[in-house]
Design a protein around this motif. Structure first.
Motif, PDB file in Angstrom:
ATOM      1  N   THR A 172       9.448  73.987   5.104  1.00 35.61           N
ATOM      2  CA  THR A 172      10.843  74.274   4.783  1.00 35.61           C
ATOM      3  C   THR A 172      11.700  73.048   5.038  1.00 35.61           C
ATOM      4  OG1 THR A 172      11.229  75.118   7.014  1.00 35.61           O
ATOM      5  CG2 THR A 172      10.550  76.714   5.340  1.00 35.61           C
ATOM      6  N   VAL A 178       8.426  74.620   0.119  1.00 35.44           N
ATOM      7  CA  VAL A 178       9.094  75.777  -0.485  1.00 35.44           C
ATOM      8  C   VAL A 178      10.132  75.319  -1.492  1.00 35.44           C
ATOM      9  CG1 VAL A 178      10.592  77.753  -0.040  1.00 35.44           C
ATOM     10  CG2 VAL A 178       8.667  77.278   1.483  1.00 35.44           C
ATOM     11  N   TRP A 179      10.991  74.374  -1.077  1.00 38.48           N
ATOM     12  CA  TRP A 179      12.005  73.843  -1.993  1.00 38.48           C
ATOM     13  C   TRP A 179      11.350  73.213  -3.218  1.00 38.48           C
ATOM     14  CZ3 TRP A 179      16.962  74.430  -2.819  1.00 38.48           C
ATOM     15  CH2 TRP A 179      17.817  74.784  -1.788  1.00 38.48           C
ATOM     16  N   ALA A 181       8.309  73.533  -4.584  1.00 45.78           N
ATOM     17  CA  ALA A 181       7.594  74.458  -5.464  1.00 45.78           C
ATOM     18  C   ALA A 181       8.563  75.345  -6.244  1.00 45.78           C
ATOM     19  CB  ALA A 181       6.635  75.314  -4.642  1.00 45.78           C
ATOM     20  N   ALA A 182       9.577  75.866  -5.560  1.00 54.21           N
ATOM     21  CA  ALA A 182      10.529  76.763  -6.225  1.00 54.21           C
ATOM     22  C   ALA A 182      11.303  76.035  -7.312  1.00 54.21           C
ATOM     23  CB  ALA A 182      11.492  77.353  -5.192  1.00 54.21           C
ATOM     24  N   LEU A 183      11.778  74.830  -7.010  1.00 56.90           N
ATOM     25  CA  LEU A 183      12.577  74.107  -7.998  1.00 56.90           C
ATOM     26  C   LEU A 183      11.722  73.599  -9.155  1.00 56.90           C
ATOM     27  CD1 LEU A 183      15.047  72.140  -5.708  1.00 56.90           C
ATOM     28  CD2 LEU A 183      15.548  74.061  -7.221  1.00 56.90           C
ATOM     29  N   ALA A 185       9.004  74.993 -10.337  1.00 61.96           N
ATOM     30  CA  ALA A 185       8.716  76.165 -11.167  1.00 61.96           C
ATOM     31  C   ALA A 185       9.956  76.605 -11.931  1.00 61.96           C
ATOM     32  CB  ALA A 185       8.194  77.305 -10.296  1.00 61.96           C
ATOM     33  N   GLY A 186      11.116  76.573 -11.271  1.00 66.26           N
ATOM     34  CA  GLY A 186      12.352  76.989 -11.927  1.00 66.26           C
ATOM     35  C   GLY A 186      12.745  76.079 -13.074  1.00 66.26           C
TER      36      GLY A 186
END
Length: 211
Positions: A172, A178-179, A181-183, A185-186
């Protein structure tokens, strides 16, 4: 250390910039030449062709340019980086984010063709807010808040942590998995959707080759 800090941000930022620019100008040239329509006769989804074909070519060209840039700086100035295979993780997430951004720009190019100024403005925003030259902690709060949602910010933070501080990947926080992977993918999903929708519009309206 200051040279290394700036070089990591600049090299990764320029990789993003060159990949996006090369993709945009190549697609615009094919629209002007009247050859783009042939690509979209394939039964595969349009955004897949764009990602697998033009984006891969753009990535390879950008990789060569930034690799040469790094070599020149390292040989002339000297850079002390702690090379670790873990740096491949933020680079992979940066690549995925850059593909998503390129697909979004590609979709806008299909619709409106001449968007050079818009593309340049968006890239400038990403540069100044993405932590290439100024650390997030040194930015005004609202700029840092925006920057945390840009596709280059967290990969650059993570790469600096690995290459300069000898730290590993974190879960984190800024530069965390987390940041990233999320961004990634987004941005990739948003780019694929934008490109697909734009391609459907120009095919429906018959404006794919109208310039």
């Amino acid at each position: 250390r200051r040279t290394g800090w700036l070089l990591v941000g600049f090299v990764l930022g320029m990789f993003f910039y060159l990949q996006a620019q090369k993709y945009f100008w190549r697609q615009l040239a094919e629209i002007q030449a009247g050859t783009l329509e042939q690509v979209y006769l394939s039964p595969l989804p349009w955004w897949v062709l764009a990602a697998v074909g033009r984006v891969v070519a753009s990535l390879l060209e950008a990789l060569f340019v930034v690799g040469t840039l790094y070599a020149v700086v390292a040989l002339t100035v000297g850079v002390d980086l702690d090379w670790d295979p873990a740096v491949s993780v933020p680079i992979a997430f940066l690549t995925a984010g850059s593909v998503g951004y390129s697909l979004m720009i590609g979709g806008l190019t299909l619709l409106w063709k001449r968007i050079e100024v818009l593309n340049d403005v968006l890239l400038l925003v990403i540069f100044f807010g993405g932590g290439m030259f100024v650390a997030l902690d040194d930015m005004p709060g609202w700029i840092a808040a925006v920057g945390r949602f840009l596709p280059i910010t967290h990969p650059i933070e993570s790469a600096r942590s690995v290459l300069l501080d000898g730290g590993g990947l974190t879960l984190t926080g800024d530069g965390g998995l987390v940041w990233m992977a999320a961004l990634a993918a987004g941005w990739l999903a948003a780019g694929a959707l934008a490109f697909h929708r734009a391609a459907e519009v120009v095919r429906r309206d018959g404006t794919l080759m109208r310039y």
